[in-house]
Design a protein around this motif. Structure first.
Motif, PDB file in Angstrom:
ATOM      1  N   ILE A 102       0.836  -1.210   0.000  1.00  0.00           N
ATOM      2  CA  ILE A 102       0.000   0.000   0.000  1.00  0.00           C
ATOM      3  C   ILE A 102       0.867   1.254   0.000  1.00  0.00           C
ATOM      4  CG2 ILE A 102      -1.696   1.289   1.344  1.00  0.00           C
ATOM      5  CD1 ILE A 102      -2.831  -1.327   2.255  1.00  0.00           C
ATOM      6  N   GLY A 103       1.962   1.219   0.773  1.00  0.00           N
ATOM      7  CA  GLY A 103       2.858   2.381   0.786  1.00  0.00           C
ATOM      8  C   GLY A 103       3.498   2.616  -0.563  1.00  0.00           C
ATOM      9  N   PHE A 104       3.925   1.532  -1.212  1.00  0.00           N
ATOM     10  CA  PHE A 104       4.538   1.662  -2.541  1.00  0.00           C
ATOM     11  C   PHE A 104       3.539   2.229  -3.544  1.00  0.00           C
ATOM     12  CE2 PHE A 104       5.492  -0.157  -6.702  1.00  0.00           C
ATOM     13  CZ  PHE A 104       6.766   0.340  -6.885  1.00  0.00           C
ATOM     14  N   ALA A 105       2.302   1.715  -3.513  1.00  0.00           N
ATOM     15  CA  ALA A 105       1.297   2.201  -4.467  1.00  0.00           C
ATOM     16  C   ALA A 105       0.941   3.654  -4.189  1.00  0.00           C
ATOM     17  CB  ALA A 105       0.054   1.321  -4.406  1.00  0.00           C
ATOM     18  N   LEU A 106       0.891   4.044  -2.917  1.00  0.00           N
ATOM     19  CA  LEU A 106       0.605   5.447  -2.586  1.00  0.00           C
ATOM     20  C   LEU A 106       1.701   6.358  -3.126  1.00  0.00           C
ATOM     21  CD1 LEU A 106      -0.749   5.400   1.061  1.00  0.00           C
ATOM     22  CD2 LEU A 106      -1.893   6.243  -0.944  1.00  0.00           C
ATOM     23  N   VAL A 107       2.970   5.943  -2.945  1.00  0.00           N
ATOM     24  CA  VAL A 107       4.076   6.753  -3.460  1.00  0.00           C
ATOM     25  C   VAL A 107       3.999   6.873  -4.976  1.00  0.00           C
ATOM     26  CG1 VAL A 107       6.569   6.812  -3.716  1.00  0.00           C
ATOM     27  CG2 VAL A 107       5.579   6.344  -1.512  1.00  0.00           C
ATOM     28  N   CYS A 108       3.674   5.747  -5.644  1.00  0.00           N
ATOM     29  CA  CYS A 108       3.561   5.771  -7.110  1.00  0.00           C
ATOM     30  C   CYS A 108       2.474   6.734  -7.557  1.00  0.00           C
ATOM     31  CB  CYS A 108       3.248   4.381  -7.635  1.00  0.00           C
ATOM     32  SG  CYS A 108       4.678   3.337  -7.797  1.00  0.00           S
ATOM     33  N   VAL A 109       1.321   6.669  -6.908  1.00  0.00           N
ATOM     34  CA  VAL A 109       0.209   7.515  -7.364  1.00  0.00           C
ATOM     35  C   VAL A 109       0.497   8.987  -7.058  1.00  0.00           C
ATOM     36  CG1 VAL A 109      -2.219   8.005  -6.992  1.00  0.00           C
ATOM     37  CG2 VAL A 109      -1.473   5.706  -7.337  1.00  0.00           C
ATOM     38  N   ILE A 110       1.170   9.266  -5.950  1.00  0.00           N
ATOM     39  CA  ILE A 110       1.490  10.670  -5.650  1.00  0.00           C
ATOM     40  C   ILE A 110       2.532  11.192  -6.635  1.00  0.00           C
ATOM     41  CG2 ILE A 110       2.545  12.137  -3.912  1.00  0.00           C
ATOM     42  CD1 ILE A 110       1.085  10.498  -1.844  1.00  0.00           C
ATOM     43  N   LEU A 111       3.494  10.342  -7.021  1.00  0.00           N
ATOM     44  CA  LEU A 111       4.441  10.744  -8.073  1.00  0.00           C
ATOM     45  C   LEU A 111       3.708  10.993  -9.392  1.00  0.00           C
ATOM     46  CD1 LEU A 111       7.651   8.582  -7.751  1.00  0.00           C
ATOM     47  CD2 LEU A 111       7.475  11.036  -7.797  1.00  0.00           C
ATOM     48  N   ALA A 112       2.732  10.140  -9.696  1.00  0.00           N
ATOM     49  CA  ALA A 112       1.962  10.321 -10.930  1.00  0.00           C
ATOM     50  C   ALA A 112       1.199  11.640 -10.896  1.00  0.00           C
ATOM     51  CB  ALA A 112       1.003   9.149 -11.108  1.00  0.00           C
ATOM     52  N   MET A 113       0.649  11.990  -9.727  1.00  0.00           N
ATOM     53  CA  MET A 113      -0.060  13.265  -9.621  1.00  0.00           C
ATOM     54  C   MET A 113       0.900  14.434  -9.804  1.00  0.00           C
ATOM     55  SD  MET A 113      -2.634  12.409  -6.545  1.00  0.00           S
ATOM     56  CE  MET A 113      -3.525  13.927  -6.584  1.00  0.00           C
ATOM     57  N   MET A 114       2.141  14.287  -9.312  1.00  0.00           N
ATOM     58  CA  MET A 114       3.115  15.361  -9.517  1.00  0.00           C
ATOM     59  C   MET A 114       3.441  15.522 -11.003  1.00  0.00           C
ATOM     60  SD  MET A 114       5.790  14.903  -6.440  1.00  0.00           S
ATOM     61  CE  MET A 114       5.305  15.176  -4.757  1.00  0.00           C
ATOM     62  N   LEU A 115       3.610  14.401 -11.719  1.00  0.00           N
ATOM     63  CA  LEU A 115       3.894  14.495 -13.157  1.00  0.00           C
ATOM     64  C   LEU A 115       2.732  15.131 -13.907  1.00  0.00           C
ATOM     65  CD1 LEU A 115       5.648  11.093 -13.878  1.00  0.00           C
ATOM     66  CD2 LEU A 115       6.640  13.279 -13.338  1.00  0.00           C
ATOM     67  N   CYS A 116       1.491  14.794 -13.498  1.00  0.00           N
ATOM     68  CA  CYS A 116       0.322  15.422 -14.117  1.00  0.00           C
ATOM     69  C   CYS A 116       0.318  16.926 -13.854  1.00  0.00           C
ATOM     70  CB  CYS A 116      -0.958  14.832 -13.572  1.00  0.00           C
ATOM     71  SG  CYS A 116      -1.338  13.245 -14.182  1.00  0.00           S
TER      72      CYS A 116
END
Lengths: 149, 94
Positions: free
Chosen positions: B11-25
């Motif tokens: 869950i922590g890994f997926a949260l980090v991935c999605v927050i990075l994706a939001m930063m790229l967006c």
């Protein structure tokens, strides 16, 4: 953390795998959104985020809540059906708007790139001097490509 | 390594991935050369927000985040349709 430890190992393994896969696919889709060159390439990046990433995380959520609550929890299907129905509509509308705007811009720019279309046509003998296209760049562009009268 | 540790790490890994994706967006939303790039980035940002709400629901074991995710999905659809129609026609309600 006791609620997480009470899960059977196969459910935890499935949910973990789907969560990691969904997070990675979401990240890959947005990297595509950021790195690709033109807009028509860029619109393909978020499609994988919307379909595969959302699907993986929704299935992980279904597995987790079904196991922890000891009943069938499938109301994530609502979000999945809604997203899968609306994603092509949104993509098509943005694409049509971009195509319309790009066509409009290219028509105006190509018409304005000729500095004085009327004078140029008169010099080439393609236009009688009394016909005037002044003040209308789009029609002037079309008049330049019209056949000799 | 217990089952709970594995799941919380995932869950922590997926949260980090999605927050990075939001930063790229957000980067694409800020530097986007045209208006339709920005609308596309905003639509992707809505989707990532919905995924973030779903994963927070798994993390805290609560069902309330599901309704938040559903509302975010519906509002993202409506707002993107309105923005696309505005880019096409110049007005939303005609």
């Amino acid at each position: 953390m006791t609620a997480l430890d009470a899960m059977p190992w196969w459910a935890a393994l499935t949910a973990s795998f789907l969560l990691v896969l969904g997070g990675l696919i979401t990240l890959i889709g947005t990297v595509g959104l950021l790195r690709l060159k033109t807009f028509y390439q860029r619109i393909h990046g978020p499609a994988i985020t919307i379909t595969l990433g959302t699907g993986c995380i929704l299935i992980a959520s279904m597995v987790y809540f079904t196991v922890t609550q000891s009943r069938l929890v499938i109301h994530e299907i609502l979000i999945a059906a809604f997203v899968l129905m609306t994603a092509p509509v949104v993509s098509m509308l943005i694409m049509r708007a971009a195509l319309y705007r790009n066509q409009y811009d290219s028509r105006v720019v190509s018409a304005r790139s000729v500095p004085n279309p009327e004078q140029e046509l008169v010099e080439r003998g393609a236009l009688q001097p009394e016909r005037s296209f002044a003040g209308d760049p789009v029609n002037a562009h079309e008049g330049r490509t019209s056949p000799r009268s | 390594m217990t089952v709970g540790t594995l799941l919380s790490l995932a869950i922590g890994f997926a949260l980090v991935c999605v927050i990075l994706a939001m930063m790229l967006c957000t980067v694409r939303l800020l530097i986007g050369p045209s208006a339709h790039d920005r609308v596309l980035a905003l639509d992707t940002l809505w989707m990532c927000t919905m995924l973030l709400a779903l994963m927070l629901g798994i993390r805290f074991g609560s069902q309330i985040y599901f309704e938040a995710a559903l509302i975010i999905a519906v509002l993202g659809f409506v707002s993107t349709i309105a923005l696309a129609k505005f880019m096409m026609r110049g007005e939303v309600i005609e």
